[in-house]
Design a protein around this motif. Structure first.
Motif, mmCIF file in Angstrom:
data_model
loop_
_atom_site.group_PDB
_atom_site.id
_atom_site.type_symbol
_atom_site.label_atom_id
_atom_site.label_comp_id
_atom_site.label_asym_id
_atom_site.label_seq_id
_atom_site.Cartn_x
_atom_site.Cartn_y
_atom_site.Cartn_z
ATOM 1 N N MET A 183 0.953 -1.029 -0.305
ATOM 2 C CA MET A 183 0.055 0.207 0.324
ATOM 3 C C MET A 183 1.221 1.482 -0.018
ATOM 4 S SD MET A 183 -2.853 -1.451 0.356
ATOM 5 C CE MET A 183 -3.376 -0.330 -0.455
ATOM 6 N N GLY A 184 1.940 1.077 0.070
ATOM 7 C CA GLY A 184 2.747 2.177 0.072
ATOM 8 C C GLY A 184 2.769 3.191 1.000
ATOM 9 N N GLY A 185 2.919 2.410 2.280
ATOM 10 C CA GLY A 185 2.396 3.064 3.287
ATOM 11 C C GLY A 185 1.630 4.436 3.808
ATOM 12 N N ARG A 186 1.725 4.494 5.242
ATOM 13 C CA ARG A 186 1.562 5.863 5.994
ATOM 14 C C ARG A 186 1.002 7.344 4.422
ATOM 15 N NH1 ARG A 186 1.252 5.750 12.146
ATOM 16 N NH2 ARG A 186 -0.509 7.044 11.943
ATOM 17 N N LEU A 230 4.566 13.465 6.593
ATOM 18 C CA LEU A 230 5.938 13.667 6.988
ATOM 19 C C LEU A 230 6.767 13.143 5.787
ATOM 20 C CD1 LEU A 230 7.742 14.897 9.754
ATOM 21 C CD2 LEU A 230 7.886 12.768 10.779
ATOM 22 N N ASN A 231 6.306 11.805 5.027
ATOM 23 C CA ASN A 231 7.066 11.548 4.372
ATOM 24 C C ASN A 231 7.263 12.426 3.153
ATOM 25 O OD1 ASN A 231 4.260 10.649 3.746
ATOM 26 N ND2 ASN A 231 4.967 9.677 2.340
ATOM 27 N N LEU A 359 16.647 6.242 -2.817
ATOM 28 C CA LEU A 359 17.091 5.956 -2.649
ATOM 29 C C LEU A 359 15.657 6.825 -1.162
ATOM 30 C CD1 LEU A 359 20.406 7.925 -2.164
ATOM 31 C CD2 LEU A 359 20.284 6.037 -1.114
ATOM 32 N N LEU A 360 14.966 7.147 -1.559
ATOM 33 C CA LEU A 360 13.668 7.675 -1.163
ATOM 34 C C LEU A 360 12.495 6.512 -1.297
ATOM 35 C CD1 LEU A 360 13.666 11.233 -2.158
ATOM 36 C CD2 LEU A 360 14.737 10.311 -0.380
ATOM 37 N N VAL A 361 13.176 5.726 -1.692
ATOM 38 C CA VAL A 361 12.324 4.524 -2.032
ATOM 39 C C VAL A 361 10.935 4.834 -2.538
ATOM 40 C CG1 VAL A 361 10.850 2.664 -1.142
ATOM 41 C CG2 VAL A 361 13.031 3.746 0.324
ATOM 42 N N ASN A 362 10.422 6.002 -3.774
ATOM 43 C CA ASN A 362 9.221 6.362 -4.558
ATOM 44 C C ASN A 362 8.755 5.267 -5.650
ATOM 45 O OD1 ASN A 362 7.884 7.595 -5.313
ATOM 46 N ND2 ASN A 362 8.532 9.429 -6.467
ATOM 47 N N SER A 363 7.589 5.558 -5.078
ATOM 48 C CA SER A 363 7.413 4.057 -5.839
ATOM 49 C C SER A 363 6.029 5.115 -7.161
ATOM 50 C CB SER A 363 6.105 3.012 -5.453
ATOM 51 O OG SER A 363 5.342 4.027 -4.711
ATOM 52 N N LEU A 395 9.549 7.002 0.495
ATOM 53 C CA LEU A 395 9.632 6.665 2.330
ATOM 54 C C LEU A 395 8.619 6.482 2.366
ATOM 55 C CD1 LEU A 395 11.780 9.950 3.184
ATOM 56 C CD2 LEU A 395 12.516 7.925 2.558
ATOM 57 N N SER A 396 7.740 5.143 2.124
ATOM 58 C CA SER A 396 6.800 4.783 2.781
ATOM 59 C C SER A 396 6.900 3.173 2.359
ATOM 60 C CB SER A 396 5.446 5.275 2.797
ATOM 61 O OG SER A 396 5.849 5.433 0.935
#
Length: 562
Positions: A183-186, A230-231, A359-363, A395-396
């Motif tokens: 889900m890509g995080g919060r 925050l991400n 690096l920022l894990v950006n999907s 960042l998620s």
């Protein structure tokens, strides 16, 4: 009788010398005036053919040639040492019309509102809904409850919907240091409701109804949904820390029509002034649409108008640089791509962009389903660069994703992710031996499309994303960008990419700088009715753990060793 006296002739006043014809102050300071005139003459000779840009304020970073009224406000909106307020007011009738238009036809109609920023009233601004799939739950939903929505710009496959209050499938386990993989995080999921105007993402336009007006040089601001997001703030700050172009942002205590306050992230929205001040050299900025295709579709510019929006240079520049590049890219063989890419693209800049997104894990970058990026065409070098945009999914994801893992909405290198090094069936691998989950330089393997009914694929392949096909439905299968994919697949650019990645990792992560930036960002986030001190502290510590996990996961990667 008196003696006749001849009349005395009237004396003719003496002619004034030229100097006495000048005003007294000028005569007294003639040397200063002469020096100034000489200086102007020199400027005219040296810079006579140069273009002069008008500056609307005393701030040299603000270049907005179309701005005629600049509202200065009481304090710099991006001053992080100040607690900012952002209050929006509009009539219920106008709001109802805006929501009805979107629920019925998907139209994002503008309405008039009054905006008070840090105590300064700006009347008659334009307000409309902002986003694509972020707003999907508002359509055909008479209850007004939007439920959890996918990130902005992402289009779900036919037949796939996110029900209200959707829960993650059992297979979507949380990875170490990461959010639930599928889900890509919060940062990527938000709850929207038409009954709560303060929950909705909005675009604010200062010049929609008052031509030429700006606020501190900006014509538009974007209000992001969710709190404290925050991400996204961290991703923006780390991008800026790396020296790459990004967008400024500020946190503010936010309310709509006197509602309970929320803490909102508010970004500058790229406009003419933003584009003209982005780089030292002149250029043209283009925004890729969520439904754009990064392919050559003929020479007719009208074909591309809705796919790449030109931000600045209207009337003097056009879409031809993008069309010419796509024409070359579509026709270039692998050998031509390796040999000629540097003629079209700023390769070093592009390597840093791609490395930063990993690096920022950006999907959801330029290869993601939302196609979130801008293209910059430099008029001097005649080369293209990529500018990041909409980092709400950064960042998620999976914090353990390696430099050569593909980042999808299912998480990098694992749940719902393809490997950048995986070899397409029948193709010979181009790169070295596998590392970090993939063969460096190999072609990426296309993901199998997951069935929407939750059944297993019939071709013997595993459903990307695990249970219910959620990873396949929301993962990398909907994205893709041939420039990024060919760049990463080519061994000719492997060292350029690895070097950029290693430098950025050392600058931002192994140095501890990311954790310092987190402290700075956290200190700028105001509390509100919707964000308590305890909730903020929890979010900050969660992000701190994620950043540390990302740092640790990459520390022993062969790319870091050089």
């Amino acid at each position: 009788m008196g003696e006749n006296v001849a009349p005395t002739p009237t004396a003719t006043p003496p002619r004034k010398r030229l100097v006495h014809r000048l005003p007294t102050p000028l005569r007294q300071h003639w040397k200063l005036a002469a020096t100034f005139i000489a200086f102007v003459a020199v400027l005219a000779i040296v810079f006579g053919d140069s273009r002069v840009r008008p500056y609307i304020t005393g701030d040299a970073t603000v270049i907005a040639s179309q701005v005629t009224e600049n509202v200065t406000g009481t304090v710099d909106f991006f001053d992080t040492s100040v607690e900012h307020t952002f209050e929006v007011e509009f009539t219920q009738a106008d709001y109802d019309k805006m929501i009805e238009a979107y629920e019925t036809d998907g139209d994002k109609e503008w309405i008039t509102a009054d905006l008070t920023i840090d105590g300064t009233l700006v009347a008659d601004v334009g307000v409309r809904l902002k986003g694509n799939s972020t707003l999907r739950g508002l359509q055909n939903n008479t209850s007004g409850e939007g439920g959890m929505q996918p990130p902005e710009g992402m289009e779900l496959p036919d037949g796939v919907e996110l029900p209200d209050g959707m829960e993650l499938p059992d297979a979507a386990a949380t990875t170490e240091g990461g959010a639930p993989g599928g889900m890509g995080g919060r940062g990527g999921m938000v709850t929207l409701s038409a009954d709560d105007p303060a929950s909705l993402p909005l675009l604010i336009s200062f010049d929609k109804y008052v031509s030429g007006r700006a606020y501190q040089g900006m014509t538009q601001l974007s209000v992001r949904p969710g709190s404290p997001v925050l991400n996204e703030a961290m991703a923006l700050s780390l991008t800026a820390e790396s020296g790459q172009p990004t967008q400024r942002y500020s946190y503010a205590v936010y309310s709509v029509n006197g509602s309970e306050t929320q803490t909102r992230l508010i970004l500058e929205h790229p406009d003419d002034g933003y584009a003209n001040s982005l780089f030292d050299s002149d250029g043209v900025l283009y925004k890729a649409d969520a439904n754009s295709s990064f392919t050559y579709q003929g020479d007719d510019q009208t074909t591309y108008v809705d796919q790449f929006k030109q931000i600045n240079g209207e009337g003097s520049q056009d879409l031809q640089p993008i069309i010419s590049f796509l024409k070359w890219l579509d026709s270039a063989s692998d050998e031509q791509f390796d040999a000629e890419l540097a003629d079209w693209v700023d390769v070093d800049s592009f390597a840093r962009y791609v490395a930063t997104q990993n690096l920022l894990v950006n999907s959801d970058d330029m290869a993601g389903p939302g196609k979130n990026y801008y293209l910059w065409y430099d008029l001097d070098s005649k080369k293209i660069s990529v500018v990041s945009w909409d980092l709400n999914l950064a960042l998620s994801g999976n914090s353990e994703a390696g430099p050569h893992d593909s980042i999808s909405m299912g998480g990098g290198g694992g749940f719902g992710a393809a490997q950048q090094g995986a070899t397409t069936e029948g193709a010979e691998p181009q790169g070295a031996a596998p590392q970090g989950g993939g063969a460096r330089g190999g072609r990426m393997r296309p993901q199998a499309a997951a069935p929407t009914d939750g059944t297993a694929p019939t071709d013997g392949t595993a459903a990307a994303g695990g249970a219910g096909g959620m990873g396949g439905g929301m993962g990398g299968g909907m994205g893709g960008n041939q420039l990024k994919e060919r760049f990463l697949a080519s061994t000719a650019f492997t060292e350029t990419y690895d070097s950029a990645y290693r430098e950025l990792y050392e600058q931002l992560f192994s140095s501890g700088r990311a954790l310092e930036v987190l402290d700075d960002v956290a200190a700028s986030i105001p509390l509100s009715d919707g964000l308590t001190e305890q909730a903020l502290a929890t979010e900050v510590e969660t992000m701190r753990a994620r950043l540390q996990a990302r740092t640790d996961a990459l520390a022993d990667d062969p790319v870091m060793a050089g």
